[in-house]
Design a protein around this motif. Structure first.
Motif, short mmCIF file in Angstrom:
data_model
loop_
_atom_site.label_atom_id
_atom_site.label_comp_id
_atom_site.label_asym_id
_atom_site.label_seq_id
_atom_site.Cartn_x
_atom_site.Cartn_y
_atom_site.Cartn_z
N GLY A 254 0.81 -1.20 0.00
CA GLY A 254 0.00 0.00 0.00
C GLY A 254 0.84 1.25 0.00
N VAL A 255 1.89 1.25 0.82
CA VAL A 255 2.79 2.41 0.88
C VAL A 255 3.47 2.61 -0.47
N MET A 256 3.86 1.51 -1.10
CA MET A 256 4.55 1.58 -2.39
C MET A 256 3.71 2.32 -3.43
N LEU A 257 2.46 1.86 -3.65
CA LEU A 257 1.64 2.48 -4.69
C LEU A 257 1.03 3.80 -4.22
N CYS A 258 0.80 3.90 -2.91
CA CYS A 258 0.26 5.15 -2.39
C CYS A 258 1.24 6.29 -2.65
N LEU A 259 2.52 6.06 -2.37
CA LEU A 259 3.53 7.08 -2.60
C LEU A 259 3.62 7.45 -4.08
N ALA A 265 -0.97 13.61 -7.02
CA ALA A 265 -2.00 14.30 -6.26
C ALA A 265 -1.44 15.56 -5.60
N ILE A 266 -0.22 15.48 -5.08
CA ILE A 266 0.42 16.65 -4.46
C ILE A 266 0.61 17.75 -5.49
N LEU A 267 0.97 17.36 -6.70
CA LEU A 267 1.16 18.36 -7.76
C LEU A 267 -0.16 19.03 -8.14
N VAL A 268 -1.28 18.26 -8.08
CA VAL A 268 -2.59 18.87 -8.33
C VAL A 268 -2.90 19.88 -7.23
N TYR A 405 10.51 10.54 -6.01
CA TYR A 405 9.37 11.43 -6.17
C TYR A 405 9.43 12.66 -5.26
N TYR A 406 9.75 12.41 -4.00
CA TYR A 406 9.60 13.47 -3.00
C TYR A 406 10.90 14.24 -2.73
N ILE A 407 12.03 13.65 -3.11
CA ILE A 407 13.30 14.36 -2.94
C ILE A 407 13.76 14.97 -4.26
N ILE A 408 13.36 14.35 -5.38
CA ILE A 408 13.76 14.84 -6.71
C ILE A 408 12.60 15.51 -7.44
N GLY A 409 11.50 14.77 -7.66
CA GLY A 409 10.42 15.25 -8.52
C GLY A 409 9.69 16.49 -8.04
N GLY A 434 10.89 12.93 -11.67
CA GLY A 434 10.75 11.91 -10.63
C GLY A 434 10.55 10.53 -11.20
N ILE A 435 9.68 10.42 -12.22
CA ILE A 435 9.40 9.12 -12.84
C ILE A 435 10.64 8.59 -13.55
N LEU A 436 11.39 9.48 -14.23
CA LEU A 436 12.62 9.06 -14.91
C LEU A 436 13.64 8.53 -13.91
N ALA A 437 13.80 9.23 -12.80
CA ALA A 437 14.74 8.78 -11.76
C ALA A 437 14.33 7.42 -11.21
N GLN A 438 13.02 7.25 -10.97
CA GLN A 438 12.54 5.97 -10.45
C GLN A 438 12.79 4.84 -11.45
N THR A 439 12.55 5.10 -12.74
CA THR A 439 12.75 4.09 -13.77
C THR A 439 14.21 3.64 -13.83
N LEU A 440 15.12 4.60 -13.75
CA LEU A 440 16.55 4.26 -13.80
C LEU A 440 16.96 3.44 -12.57
#
Length: 479
Positions: A254-259, A265-268, A405-409, A434-440
Motif C-alpha cells: 500500500g505504501v509503495m503504490l500510495c507514494l 495528487a500533491i502536484l494537483v 518522487y519526493y526528494i527529486i520530482g 521523478g518518474i525518470l529517476a525511479q525508472t533508472l
C-alpha cells in the motif's frame, strides 16, 4: 553446413519459439487486464467528462477529489491488494490452490478495515481543503460531491482483490468481460441520468456507483458460483489466521503504490495555489486523468509481469522469470512508443473532449508534449514495479518512490512552476523527472537482483503460511 552453424541455427530457432510462446502466454494475461483496467478507470473519467460539460466549478471540484483523495485512497487499496497478487500468484505456481481462496478472504478483511479508516477524508472534504488553502468555492463544491464516492471506495475493496485472485490463476477473460460490460453500462446510464433526465452532478454520480458495483456483483457470482472449484472452497475461519504477515506485506504494498499515486495528487494540490486556481486545477487534473487512463494500459503489463514472475518463482524457476520479464518489457516499450508518437501528433485536440471551457482546453493542450513523454516512461516503469510485486519486494520500491518522487520530482516541480514561473508546465516537468529517476533506479535494482535468492524466499514464505486443506464437509460454508 558444419555442426557449429547447425547448433547456432537450432538455438536461434529455439529462442524465436520461446519468445513467441512467452509472448502468446503473457498476452493472455495482459490483454484482458488492459481491457479491465482501461474500462474500470474509464468509468470515473466518463463521469468527469459529463461533469465537465455541466460547469467549470463542478469540474474543478470533481477533479480535485479524483486526483487527490480518490487517487490516494485507491492507491492504498490497490497497493494493499497487490499482496493478494503476490501471494495468490506464488501459491498458484507452487500448486497450493486451496490457499488462494484463503488469501482472498484475508485481503477482504484487511482492505475493508483500511477503507473504513479513510472514510472521514470523504466526509470532511470541505474543511480539509480549506485547511490546505484551496479555493473556497472549489472546496465547498468538493464537499457536496465527495459523499457520492463512499460507495465507490468500498466497491474497490472487493473488485481489486477479486481481479488479482482471478488473474493469478489465469482466469483473465472474465475480468475483461465484466469491466467492459460495466463501462458500456456506465455510458448508457450517464447519458440517461445527465442528458435525458437532467439530474446534473447527482445523476452522474449515481451512474458511477451503479456501474462500478456491477463489476463486484459479477465477480461474486463467478467466484461463488463454482467457476473456481480448486481455489474457492467457501468461507472459512482460516482467513483470520496468520493475518499479521499478510498485513505487513499489504502495508508495504500500500505504501509503495500510495507514494506513487500521491505524487501526482500533491502536484494537483500545488496547482491550486497558482493564479486562476480553478482553471489550473481543472487543467492539471484533466492531464493527470488522461495520463492515468493511458497508464491503465501499462498496468496491464504490470499485471503480466507480476503474474508471470510470481508463478515462476513459485515453481522455483528463476531463469523463466527473467526471460518473461524481458519479453514483457519489450512488448510494453513498443506500445509506449506508439502512444508517444500518436500523442505528439494529435495531443492538442484531446482536451476538447473533456471540457467546453476554452481556457481550460488551451491549458491542457499546452501540456500535450509533456504528456507524450509521460506515456513513453509509462511503458517501462510499471513493468519494473510488476516484477517487484511478483517477487514480493514492495518495501524496496516504496523507499525508491520516496527518494525519486519526493526528494527529486516535487522540489524540481516547485522550482520550475513557481520560482521559474513556468506554471503547470513546470509542475509536469518535475513529475517527469521523478518518474525518470525511479525508472533508472528500478532498472538497476532489477539487473542486480539475485533471482535464485528470490526463489528461496518465495518458497520459504509459501511453506510458512501453508495451511492444510479443510475437509470437504467443512469447506462449503463457515468453518
Amino acid at each position: 553446413m558444419d555442426d557449429g552453424m547447425e547448433q547456432k541455427l537450432s538455438e536461434t530457432s529455439n529462442l524465436k519459439w520461446r519468445i513467441w510462446n512467452e509472448t502468446r502466454l503473457v498476452w493472455k494475461i495482459i490483454l484482458p487486464s488492459i481491457l479491465a483496467r482501461v474500462s474500470m478507470y474509464g468509468i470515473p473519467v466518463v463521469t468527469q467528462i459529463y461533469i465537465g460539460h455541466i460547469s467549470e466549478l463542478d469540474l474543478a471540484a470533481y477533479g480535485l477529489i479524483q486526483s487527490v483523495l480518490l487517487l490516494f485512497v485507491n492507491g492504498v487499496l490497490l497497493g494493499m491488494s497487490s499482496a493478494t497478487e503476490t501471494l495468490c500468484g506464488q501459491a498458484f505456481g507452487a500448486g497450493q490452490y486451496h490457499m488462494m481462496g484463503i488469501y482472498l478472504q484475508r485481503s477482504w478483511i484487511i482492505d475493508f478495515v483500511t477503507a473504513t479508516i479513510f472514510l472521514p477524508l470523504f466526509i470532511f472534504v470541505t474543511p480539509l481543503f480549506q485547511l490546505l488553502g484551496e479555493d473556497e468555492d472549489v472546496a465547498v463544491a468538493a464537499g457536496e460531491i465527495s459523499l457520492w464516492f463512499i460507495p465507490y471506495i468500498y466497491s474497490t475493496v472487493f473488485s481489486l482483490t477479486i481481479q488479482m485472485y482471478l488473474q493469478a490463476q489465469m482466469k483473465n477473460l472474465i475480468i475483461g468481460w465484466l469491466c467492459c460490460g460495466s463501462f458500456v453500462l456506465h455510458l448508457l446510464l450517464s447519458w440517461i441520468m445527465v442528458s435525458v433526465l437532467e439530474l446534473g452532478v447527482p445523476g452522474a454520480m449515481i451512474a458511477l456507483n451503479i456501474s462500478i458495483w456491477s463489476i463486484v456483483i459479477g465477480g461474486f457470482i463467478y467466484v461463488f458460483g463454482g467457476w473456481c472449484p480448486q481455489t474457492w472452497t467457501g468461507f472459512t475461519k482460516a482467513a483470520f489466521v496468520d493475518l499479521i504477515p499478510v498485513i505487513k506485506l499489504s502495508i508495504s504494498s500500500g505504501v509503495m503504490l500510495c507514494l506513487e499515486l500521491w505524487y501526482s495528487a500533491i502536484l494537483v494540490l500545488l496547482a491550486g495555489y497558482m493564479q486562476n486556481a480553478t482553471v489550473a486545477i481543472a487543467a492539471f487534473s484533466l492531464c493527470v486523468s488522461i495520463n492515468a487512463w493511458e497508464f491503465m494500459i501499462s498496468l496491464g503489463f504490470l499485471t503480466g509481469a507480476c503474474v508471470r514472475v510470481s508463478n515462476e518463482l513459485g515453481r522455483g524457476n528463476a531463469k523463466a522469470a527473467i526471460f518473461s520479464f524481458k519479453v514483457i518489457v519489450s512488448n510494453s516499450l513498443a506500445i509506449g512508443i506508439l502512444f508517444w508518437a500518436l500523442f505528439l501528433a494529435f495531443g492538442d485536440k484531446i482536451s476538447r473532449l473533456f471540457t467546453s471551457n476554452e481556457e481550460v482546453a488551451e491549458a491542457v493542450s499546452s501540456l500535450s508534449i509533456f504528456l507524450a513523454f509521460s506515456f513513453l516512461l509509462n511503458s517501462i516503469q510499471p513493468v519494473l514495479i510488476g516484477v517487484a510485486i511478483g517477487a514480493g519486494l514492495q518495501g524496496v520500491v516504496a523507499i525508491v518512490n520516496v527518494c525519486c518522487y519526493y526528494i527529486i520530482g516535487i522540489p524540481i516541480g516547485v522550482l520550475l512552476g513557481y520560482v521559474a514561473d513556468l506554471g503547470i508546465k513546470g509542475l509536469w516537468v518535475g513529475l517527469l523527472c521523478g518518474i525518470l529517476a525511479q525508472t533508472l533506479v528500478l532498472s538497476f535494482l532489477t539487473w542486480r537482483t539475485n533471482w535464485e535468492e528470490q526463489v528461496n524466499r518465495a518458497s520459504k514464505h509459501l511453506d510458512q503460511w501453508l495451511l492444510e486443506p479443510e475437509e470437504p464437509t467443512e469447506s462449503t460454508g463457515l468453518a
